[in-house]
Design a protein around this motif. Structure first.
Motif, PDB file in Angstrom:
ATOM      1  N   LEU A 110       1.282   4.022  -2.964  1.00  4.14           N
ATOM      2  CA  LEU A 110       1.083   5.434  -2.656  1.00  4.14           C
ATOM      3  C   LEU A 110       2.255   6.269  -3.159  1.00  4.14           C
ATOM      4  O   LEU A 110       2.061   7.363  -3.709  1.00  4.14           O
ATOM      5  CB  LEU A 110       0.895   5.612  -1.145  1.00  4.14           C
ATOM      6  CG  LEU A 110       0.587   7.012  -0.639  1.00  4.14           C
ATOM      7  CD1 LEU A 110      -0.658   7.585  -1.307  1.00  4.14           C
ATOM      8  CD2 LEU A 110       0.403   6.994   0.880  1.00  4.14           C
ATOM      9  N   SER A 115       0.838  -1.201   0.000  1.00 10.59           N
ATOM     10  CA  SER A 115       0.000   0.000   0.000  1.00 10.59           C
ATOM     11  C   SER A 115       0.870   1.247   0.000  1.00 10.59           C
ATOM     12  O   SER A 115       0.632   2.194  -0.764  1.00 10.59           O
ATOM     13  CB  SER A 115      -0.917  -0.009   1.222  1.00 10.59           C
ATOM     14  OG  SER A 115      -1.752   1.131   1.241  1.00 10.59           O
ATOM     15  N   VAL A 174      -5.383  10.929   2.127  1.00  6.65           N
ATOM     16  CA  VAL A 174      -5.241   9.492   1.906  1.00  6.65           C
ATOM     17  C   VAL A 174      -5.852   8.782   3.106  1.00  6.65           C
ATOM     18  O   VAL A 174      -5.476   9.043   4.253  1.00  6.65           O
ATOM     19  CB  VAL A 174      -3.761   9.078   1.762  1.00  6.65           C
ATOM     20  CG1 VAL A 174      -3.646   7.562   1.590  1.00  6.65           C
ATOM     21  CG2 VAL A 174      -3.104   9.819   0.617  1.00  6.65           C
TER      22      VAL A 174
END
Length: 265
Positions: free
Chosen positions: A203, A199, A214
């Motif tokens: 990002l 993740s 976010v």
């Protein structure tokens, strides 16, 4: 554009997005009552929902679909594979056939003043997708149940102003945790879920100065916890090949049983 998590986690997912004129839900994997309570907090009524966008047919994404759609007769949007799987689900009860609306990945469509862009994702479901929504020159996206990501996913998430992004599990917690071996392999596989580390790396590939918020979502109850996901993603950003540091990112974690703050871009 607004984005708000009503519930996000391995036990149930329901996300609100919209504008002053168009109100959408992405998935209804919690009870009708909890959906209504979340909408009430947002000062939105069930009958004001213009559409439900379904990512895929797993129960943590459609559990409340039958009851909610029967009460409010909201159109249900999904890929052909997803809608066929939803129709076969015995737990949902009867849903009016005319409520189902077929969509296709990489074919944008418009609901009110929102342009919806479905994109394909890698998950062990019939024909899963994520969604990016645009209005008034701004865009938000929901990208969970990813399994893996590639240049195609990055392209669809480029230049978003806010995103709910999967950070499902900590790899070590999953490896030593209570799941049976086949389930561990499924979660870690290419059609499973995105780890905290992945993740953070995804990002890094989509960061830009106008990414205003976010939200990490779809955390596993057994194999993750909020502080760990938060710190791991921040560290990946700091260590990654990008000009940003983790502390500079407007980062939050969506809770499984409480709605998030409302993100407005």
């Amino acid at each position: 554009m607004r984005l708000c998590s009503i519930a996000s986690g391995s036990s149930g997912n329901c996300i609100y997005t919209g504008t002053d004129h168009t109100h959408l839900l992405i998935d209804t994997g919690i009870s009708k009552k909890r959906i209504e309570e979340g909408l009430h907090d947002l000062e939105i009524k069930g009958e004001e929902i213009d559409g439900i966008l379904i990512t895929h047919e797993h129960s943590d994404h459609i559990q409340g679909l039958g009851v909610f759609s029967r009460k409010y007769e909201v159109p249900i949007y999904g890929t052909p594979g997803t809608l066929n799987a939803v129709k076969k689900s015995k737990s949902l009860g009867k849903i009016l056939p005319e409520l189902f609306r077929e969509i296709h990945t990489d074919e944008p469509f418009t609901l009110g003043d929102v342009q919806v862009e479905p994109f394909a994702i890698s998950h062990d479901a019939a024909e899963p997708c994520g969604y990016r929504m645009r209005a008034d020159g701004k865009s938000v996206a929901v990208a969970t149940d990813l399994g893996i990501y590639d240049d195609y996913i990055i392209e669809h998430l480029k230049d978003v102003n806010a995103i709910l992004l999967e950070a499902n599990h900590d790899i070590h917690m999953l490896e030593v945790g209570p799941y049976p071996y086949p389930l561990k392999q499924r979660v870690m596989g290419n059609k499973g879920h995105l780890s905290n580390e992945l993740s953070g790396r995804l990002l890094c590939d989509i960061l830009h100065d106008n990414l205003k918020s976010v939200m990490l979502g779809h955390l596993s109850k057994e194999n993750n916890y909020a502080e760990l996901a938060y710190e791991t993603v921040k560290l990946e950003v700091t260590l990654g090949d990008n000009p940003y540091k983790g502390d500079e990112i407007p980062l939050a974690v969506a809770k499984r049983d409480h709605r998030s703050d409302i993100i407005t871009v």
